[in-house]
Design a protein around this motif. Sequence first.
Motif, PDB file in Angstrom:
ATOM      1  N   GLU A 246      37.952 -22.123  35.921  1.00 24.28           N
ATOM      2  CA  GLU A 246      38.129 -21.619  34.474  1.00 24.28           C
ATOM      3  C   GLU A 246      36.648 -21.012  34.387  1.00 24.28           C
ATOM      4  OE1 GLU A 246      38.547 -24.484  31.530  1.00 24.28           O
ATOM      5  OE2 GLU A 246      38.356 -22.997  29.919  1.00 24.28           O
ATOM      6  N   VAL A 247      36.513 -19.746  33.838  1.00 23.15           N
ATOM      7  CA  VAL A 247      35.359 -19.045  33.644  1.00 23.15           C
ATOM      8  C   VAL A 247      34.839 -19.445  32.280  1.00 23.15           C
ATOM      9  CG1 VAL A 247      34.199 -16.891  33.263  1.00 23.15           C
ATOM     10  CG2 VAL A 247      35.770 -17.152  35.080  1.00 23.15           C
ATOM     11  N   GLN A 248      33.508 -19.727  32.166  1.00 24.13           N
ATOM     12  CA  GLN A 248      32.882 -20.134  30.952  1.00 24.13           C
ATOM     13  C   GLN A 248      31.608 -19.530  30.981  1.00 24.13           C
ATOM     14  OE1 GLN A 248      32.805 -24.440  30.595  1.00 24.13           O
ATOM     15  NE2 GLN A 248      34.450 -24.558  29.330  1.00 24.13           N
ATOM     16  N   LEU A 249      31.399 -18.761  29.598  1.00 22.21           N
ATOM     17  CA  LEU A 249      29.996 -18.349  29.212  1.00 22.21           C
ATOM     18  C   LEU A 249      29.533 -19.240  28.124  1.00 22.21           C
ATOM     19  CD1 LEU A 249      31.056 -14.370  29.388  1.00 22.21           C
ATOM     20  CD2 LEU A 249      30.390 -15.927  31.281  1.00 22.21           C
ATOM     21  N   VAL A 250      28.142 -19.554  28.395  1.00 27.45           N
ATOM     22  CA  VAL A 250      27.625 -20.333  27.199  1.00 27.45           C
ATOM     23  C   VAL A 250      26.328 -19.606  26.942  1.00 27.45           C
ATOM     24  CG1 VAL A 250      26.781 -22.705  26.457  1.00 27.45           C
ATOM     25  CG2 VAL A 250      28.727 -22.370  28.001  1.00 27.45           C
ATOM     26  N   GLU A 251      26.230 -19.307  25.838  1.00 29.41           N
ATOM     27  CA  GLU A 251      25.014 -18.693  25.353  1.00 29.41           C
ATOM     28  C   GLU A 251      24.034 -19.623  24.379  1.00 29.41           C
ATOM     29  OE1 GLU A 251      28.477 -15.420  23.810  1.00 29.41           O
ATOM     30  OE2 GLU A 251      28.033 -17.722  23.796  1.00 29.41           O
ATOM     31  N   SER A 252      22.726 -19.079  24.666  1.00 27.08           N
ATOM     32  CA  SER A 252      22.014 -20.079  23.773  1.00 27.08           C
ATOM     33  C   SER A 252      20.573 -19.166  23.465  1.00 27.08           C
ATOM     34  CB  SER A 252      21.317 -21.249  24.721  1.00 27.08           C
ATOM     35  OG  SER A 252      20.674 -20.758  25.943  1.00 27.08           O
ATOM     36  N   GLY A 253      19.753 -19.818  22.846  1.00 29.02           N
ATOM     37  CA  GLY A 253      18.484 -19.109  22.354  1.00 29.02           C
ATOM     38  C   GLY A 253      18.380 -18.515  21.117  1.00 29.02           C
ATOM     39  N   GLY A 254      19.581 -18.345  20.303  1.00 24.31           N
ATOM     40  CA  GLY A 254      19.381 -17.859  19.013  1.00 24.31           C
ATOM     41  C   GLY A 254      18.694 -18.706  18.109  1.00 24.31           C
ATOM     42  N   GLY A 255      18.380 -18.122  16.912  1.00 24.20           N
ATOM     43  CA  GLY A 255      17.665 -18.845  15.961  1.00 24.20           C
ATOM     44  C   GLY A 255      17.091 -17.849  14.734  1.00 24.20           C
ATOM     45  N   LEU A 256      16.246 -18.396  13.861  1.00 25.70           N
ATOM     46  CA  LEU A 256      15.481 -17.725  12.832  1.00 25.70           C
ATOM     47  C   LEU A 256      14.030 -17.198  13.438  1.00 25.70           C
ATOM     48  CD1 LEU A 256      15.640 -16.893   9.881  1.00 25.70           C
ATOM     49  CD2 LEU A 256      14.689 -19.159   9.369  1.00 25.70           C
ATOM     50  N   VAL A 257      14.042 -15.971  13.123  1.00 24.12           N
ATOM     51  CA  VAL A 257      12.684 -15.202  13.369  1.00 24.12           C
ATOM     52  C   VAL A 257      12.250 -14.392  12.299  1.00 24.12           C
ATOM     53  CG1 VAL A 257      13.682 -13.627  14.966  1.00 24.12           C
ATOM     54  CG2 VAL A 257      11.202 -14.366  15.315  1.00 24.12           C
ATOM     55  N   GLN A 258      10.937 -14.200  12.276  1.00 25.29           N
ATOM     56  CA  GLN A 258      10.538 -13.263  11.169  1.00 25.29           C
ATOM     57  C   GLN A 258      10.441 -11.752  11.770  1.00 25.29           C
ATOM     58  OE1 GLN A 258       6.676 -14.445   9.844  1.00 25.29           O
ATOM     59  NE2 GLN A 258       7.319 -15.257   8.067  1.00 25.29           N
ATOM     60  N   ALA A 259      10.582 -10.796  10.937  1.00 29.70           N
ATOM     61  CA  ALA A 259      10.654  -9.479  11.593  1.00 29.70           C
ATOM     62  C   ALA A 259       9.242  -9.230  12.369  1.00 29.70           C
ATOM     63  CB  ALA A 259      10.837  -8.448  10.238  1.00 29.70           C
ATOM     64  N   GLY A 260       9.584  -8.475  13.466  1.00 25.28           N
ATOM     65  CA  GLY A 260       8.345  -8.113  14.525  1.00 25.28           C
ATOM     66  C   GLY A 260       8.518  -9.334  15.727  1.00 25.28           C
TER      67      GLY A 260
END
Length: 127
Positions: free
Chosen positions: A1-15
Motif C-alpha cells: 500500500e502506497v502512503q504519502l505523509v506530509e509534515s512541516g506545515g505551521g504558522l509563519v509570518q509573511a516573508g
Amino acid sequence: EVQLVESGGGLVQAGGSLRLSCAASIGSFDDYGMGWFRQAPGKEREWVSTIIISDARAYYADSVKGRFAISSDSAKRTVYLQMNSLKPEDTAVYYCAASPWIVSSGAYYQETEYEYWGQGTQVTVSS
C-alpha cells in the motif's frame, strides 16, 4: 500500500520560510513524479510544483516561481518543498501527490494525473 505523509506545515509570518516534507512508501520511487498541490479555504485545489525523481526536472506554478524550491532524496524516499518569502496568499492546506504517469505524459500540473495523495499539512502565513 502506497502512503504519502506530509509534515512541516505551521504558522509563519509573511516573508518567512517553511520546508515541507513528504515521505513516500513507494517501492519504485525513482519511477515517479512527485507533486505538491494546495487548497485555500473556499478555493479549488491548485498545482504548486512537481519534480521528476529520475532526472530532477522541476516545474513550478507562476505564483511560486522564484520563491519555492522542490527537491527529493531517493535514499529517504522523501520530497521537499522549500518555501521562502511566504505571503498571506500562500495560506492553504498543502498536499503531496505521486504519479507514475506524468514522467511520460508531461501533464505534471494536472491533478487527475496523480494516483496517490497525502493527507495534507496546513500552512498559515500571517500578515
